[in-house]
Design an enzyme around this catalytic site. Structure first.
Site, short mmCIF file in Angstrom:
data_model
loop_
_atom_site.label_atom_id
_atom_site.label_comp_id
_atom_site.label_asym_id
_atom_site.label_seq_id
_atom_site.Cartn_x
_atom_site.Cartn_y
_atom_site.Cartn_z
CE LYS A 246 56.06 120.14 108.65
NZ LYS A 246 56.08 121.27 107.68
N PRO B 102 51.31 117.95 103.70
CG PRO B 102 51.03 115.71 103.21
CD PRO B 102 51.64 116.97 102.67
CD GLU B 103 51.02 122.30 108.45
OE1 GLU B 103 50.99 122.50 109.67
OE2 GLU B 103 50.70 123.17 107.62
NE ARG C 193 52.11 119.83 93.14
CZ ARG C 193 51.96 121.09 93.51
NH1 ARG C 193 52.98 121.75 94.04
NH2 ARG C 193 50.80 121.70 93.39
NE ARG D 246 55.39 128.24 103.30
CZ ARG D 246 55.46 127.09 103.97
NH1 ARG D 246 56.55 126.80 104.68
NH2 ARG D 246 54.46 126.23 103.95
CG HIS E 230 50.98 110.40 88.73
ND1 HIS E 230 52.00 111.10 88.12
CD2 HIS E 230 49.83 110.82 88.14
CE1 HIS E 230 51.49 111.92 87.21
NE2 HIS E 230 50.19 111.76 87.21
#
Length: 275
Positions: free
Chosen positions: A59, A2-3, A111, A263, A92
């Site tokens: 962020k 997410p940005e 994750r 990237r 999770h």
């Protein structure tokens, strides 16, 4: 990952539900997600804290808890879900905040990359991450003079510099590609070689791209979605990112993908020709 637009969209949704609610307690099932302070201190300090506001910085999602800030970085796949206490804990769901009225805010992260910081407002400006973050894209201090000063000694590709959160906070990989495309700047161009027009274009299109993405609720890419209503639509407006082999919407030349600073980077070799 997410940005800025995605983080702002999540924060907005959280704010609608949580302002003036109270964190009564917290259960932590994965200690590494608590970056600061210790897990025991985190549990103690969060108790009975009222949520005054929810905003963002870079962020990070920022929960304003009167005398403290709770900072949350979603990293790759972090999500928040609302539940009631009797609901079964999912595999999770690693951090569970119990609210007033028997409800819970659960942090879900497949994750386990997400991070949380609980810090007093007094020490926040001199403590990471606030102490290391650059200007927000809407800040009036984001000017050519500011960028010129921060860019003059950087000999690295501008794509890598746009990802440097200490200069402009919140720009990630997707939006950096879009900003450079609209600015007609090669992602490989050395940062210190940019002209004043280049820098002004970066400021202009950073604001344009991020504002449009925020209006669209961000960009839903791969697994980043939320059943709580956070589904970004900006991917429908992307011009180059993820478009390898497709024609440039401006000139028709096929979009290419290269690696810049590790990237994946998408660009038009004609519109963004390195000078």
């Amino acid at each position: 990952m997410p940005e800025k637009p995605e983080v702002m969209t999540v924060a907005k949704k959280l704010k609608e539900h949580l302002v003036n609610r109270v964190f009564q307690s917290v259960e932590i099932f994965h200690d590494n997600m608590i970056e600061y302070p210790t897990v025991s201190e985190f549990k103690e300090k969060i108790q009975n804290k009222k949520i005054i506001d929810i905003t963002t910085r870079g962020k990070w999602i920022v929960f304003d808890l009167e005398s403290d800030y709770l900072l949350v970085h979603l990293r790759m796949e972090g999500k928040f879900f609302y539940r009631i206490e009797k609901d079964k804990k999912e595999k999770h769901e690693h951090i569970i905040f119990t609210l007033d009225h028997g409800e819970q805010l659960r942090y879900h992260d497949v994750r386990k990359f997400g991070k949380m910081i609980l810090i007093s407002k007094e020490e926040s400006l001199n403590h990471k991450p606030f102490s290391e973050l650059g200007l927000e894209f809407w800040d009036s201090q984001l000017t050519d003079t500011y960028l010129k000063e921060h860019y003059k000694n950087k000999k690295i590709p501008i794509k890598s510099t746009l990802l440097d959160q200490s200069i402009i906070s919140g720009i990630g990989n997707i939006y950096a590609d879009e900003i450079l495309y609209l600015s007609h700047i090669s992602p490989l161009c050395s940062t210190n070689q940019l002209t004043k027009k280049n820098r002004m274009d970066i400021i202009l299109y950073t604001k344009e791209v991020l504002n449009e993405a925020i209006k669209a609720g961000g960009t839903t890419i791969r697994s980043y979605t939320s059943e709580e209503g956070v589904h970004g639509l900006f991917q429908q407006q992307l011009k180059v990112h993820g478009k390898k082999g497709e024609p440039c919407p401006n000139c028709g030349v096929l979009i290419e993908k290269i690696q810049v600073g590790g990237r994946g980077t998408y660009y038009c070799p004609k519109c963004q020709k390195k000078k």
